[in-house]
Motif scaffolding. Structure first.
Motif, short mmCIF file in Angstrom:
data_model
loop_
_atom_site.label_atom_id
_atom_site.label_comp_id
_atom_site.label_asym_id
_atom_site.label_seq_id
_atom_site.Cartn_x
_atom_site.Cartn_y
_atom_site.Cartn_z
N ASP A 58 34.11 44.34 36.04
CA ASP A 58 34.19 45.36 37.09
C ASP A 58 35.16 44.95 38.20
O ASP A 58 35.96 45.76 38.68
CB ASP A 58 32.81 45.63 37.69
CG ASP A 58 31.92 46.41 36.74
OD1 ASP A 58 32.46 47.05 35.81
OD2 ASP A 58 30.69 46.37 36.91
N SER A 59 35.10 43.69 38.62
CA SER A 59 36.02 43.26 39.69
C SER A 59 37.45 43.22 39.17
O SER A 59 38.41 43.49 39.91
CB SER A 59 35.60 41.90 40.28
OG SER A 59 35.83 40.84 39.37
N ALA A 60 37.62 42.89 37.88
CA ALA A 60 38.97 42.93 37.30
C ALA A 60 39.53 44.35 37.33
O ALA A 60 40.70 44.56 37.64
CB ALA A 60 38.93 42.40 35.87
N ALA A 61 38.68 45.32 37.03
CA ALA A 61 39.13 46.71 37.06
C ALA A 61 39.56 47.12 38.46
O ALA A 61 40.58 47.80 38.64
CB ALA A 61 38.03 47.63 36.55
N ARG A 62 38.80 46.69 39.46
CA ARG A 62 39.17 47.02 40.84
C ARG A 62 40.50 46.37 41.22
O ARG A 62 41.34 46.96 41.91
CB ARG A 62 38.07 46.58 41.80
CG ARG A 62 36.78 47.39 41.67
CD ARG A 62 35.83 47.13 42.82
NE ARG A 62 35.34 45.76 42.84
CZ ARG A 62 34.24 45.35 42.20
NH1 ARG A 62 33.54 46.20 41.45
NH2 ARG A 62 33.85 44.09 42.29
N GLU A 63 40.72 45.14 40.75
CA GLU A 63 41.97 44.45 41.05
C GLU A 63 43.15 45.11 40.36
O GLU A 63 44.25 45.22 40.93
CB GLU A 63 41.86 42.98 40.63
CG GLU A 63 42.98 42.09 41.15
CD GLU A 63 42.85 41.74 42.62
OE1 GLU A 63 43.52 40.79 43.05
OE2 GLU A 63 42.08 42.40 43.36
N VAL A 64 42.94 45.57 39.14
CA VAL A 64 44.01 46.27 38.43
C VAL A 64 44.35 47.57 39.16
O VAL A 64 45.53 47.95 39.27
CB VAL A 64 43.63 46.54 36.97
CG1 VAL A 64 44.68 47.40 36.28
CG2 VAL A 64 43.47 45.21 36.22
N GLU A 65 43.34 48.26 39.66
CA GLU A 65 43.60 49.48 40.45
C GLU A 65 44.47 49.16 41.66
O GLU A 65 45.39 49.91 41.99
CB GLU A 65 42.28 50.10 40.88
CG GLU A 65 41.51 50.76 39.75
CD GLU A 65 40.15 51.26 40.19
OE1 GLU A 65 39.66 50.82 41.26
OE2 GLU A 65 39.56 52.09 39.47
#
Length: 336
Positions: A58-65
């Motif tokens: 989930d935090s990786a997805a936020r960072e990619v965003e």
């Protein structure tokens, strides 16, 4: 008498310096390396790399965003598994952390950014080497190529668009290209870490991936004393079918980078590695340097030497700065 030459005319103001700058960086030239860890419920700080973490999905997805919003060109994923073995089984397991993270992020963001994966065994082996070992405890080059081929297919099937071959095994590009094509992954690109040196600058990275390394990697990574060898490795990888070649690390190997850039007919990338990041952060934390100017200057020097793209842990931050000040605008600041 000839007129007095005054080069300072073109340095007299920030707008003038920006107008005549020879080297410019666009956010799309930056790639963000990211660590995704298995078995954690929240991001875990990396002590030797202030500001960097081991991500959850989930935090990786936020960072990619965030990276996409800043205009960053792509992401490079590294997996941090909970279990390791002698052959790095987790690297080819479809349910292994790197393949799971790749699939998760590629499905969500594959149309908006370039999802890339590190193709190496060191994060997954209990001995920490980039390949499998023979009965003498040495890295077996050709047996390792078979593991790389299996990794390549697993990563391509998970949705990786560029495979970062970072293991420095002889013949790895040709072997992986052949395996990919045979499996129908004709469009999966290969980024060859061609000139990858056995540097002291990898220390913080080993904490970031929970490395189990015993010994060193000097029998397969390059000797820091050798310049011509870096170019030779890059040309071999191009001949084997590499779509992109890499010089790693960046800052202490700008001569090698310039050599490769001058000779290459494929894109040339460079990796601003964990030790380069950590040194700047440590010096800035002590008030010894201007952090923002140092980041900008270090990235400018890498592009000036010939890199088309830079992998950097400052990718989002610097892309945002470029957007604030105008694309390619050199950071202003006091002189000496």
């Amino acid at each position: 008498m000839p007129p007095t030459l005054r080069p300072r005319r073109l340095r007299q103001s920030a707008p003038m310096r920006r107008l005549v700058a020879e080297t410019r960086i666009h956010p799309a030239q930056l790639v963000l390396p990211m660590f995704v860890a298995e078995g954690i419920d929240e991001p875990r700080a990396i002590r030797s790399m202030p500001g960097q973490v081991q991500h959850t999905l989930d935090s990786a997805a936020r960072e990619v965003e965030r990276a996409i919003a800043a205009g960053v060109g792509g992401i490079m994923l590294f997996g941090v598994p909970t279990a390791k073995d002698a052959v790095g089984s987790g690297a080819t397991d479809p349910d292994g952390i790197l393949n799971v993270a790749t699939r998760f992020l590629a499905e969500r963001f594959g149309d908006a950014t370039v999802v890339q994966t590190d193709l190496c065994l060191d994060e997954f082996t209990d001995h920490g080497h980039c390949g499998v070992l023979d009965e003498r405890g040495a890295v077996d080059n050709d047996a390792t190529l078979e593991r790389y081929a299996a990794m390549a297919i697993a990563q391509a099937e998970a949705g990786s668009q560029i495979l970062g071959l970072s293991g420095m095994m002889d013949g790895q590009v040709e072997h992986v290209r052949t395996a990919l094509d045979a499996a129908g992954h004709l469009d999966t690109a290969i980024l060859a870490y061609s000139a990858k040196y056995a540097t002291a600058l990898y220390g913080p990275f080993r904490e970031a991936v929970d490395s189990s390394l015993t010994g060193d990697r000097k029998t397969y990574q390059q000797d820091p004393a050798n310049r011509r060898e870096g170019l030779r490795e890059a040309l071999l990888d191009i001949a084997e079918g590499a779509d992109i070649v890499m010089v790693k690390p960046a800052s202490l190997y700008l001569d090698v980078l310039a050599d490769v850039a001058a000779a290459s007919d494929v894109p040339v990338w460079a990796y601003q590695v964990s030790g380069e990041y950590a040194m700047v952060e440590a010096a800035a934390a002590n008030g010894w340097i201007d952090r923002d100017r140092m980041i900008a200057e270090s990235l400018t020097s890498i592009v000036r030497a010939g890199a088309d793209v830079v992998l950097t842990y400052w990718a989002i931050e610097h892309a945002q700065l470029l957007g604030t000040h105008g694309l390619g605008a050199p950071t202003t600041g006091a002189g000496r």
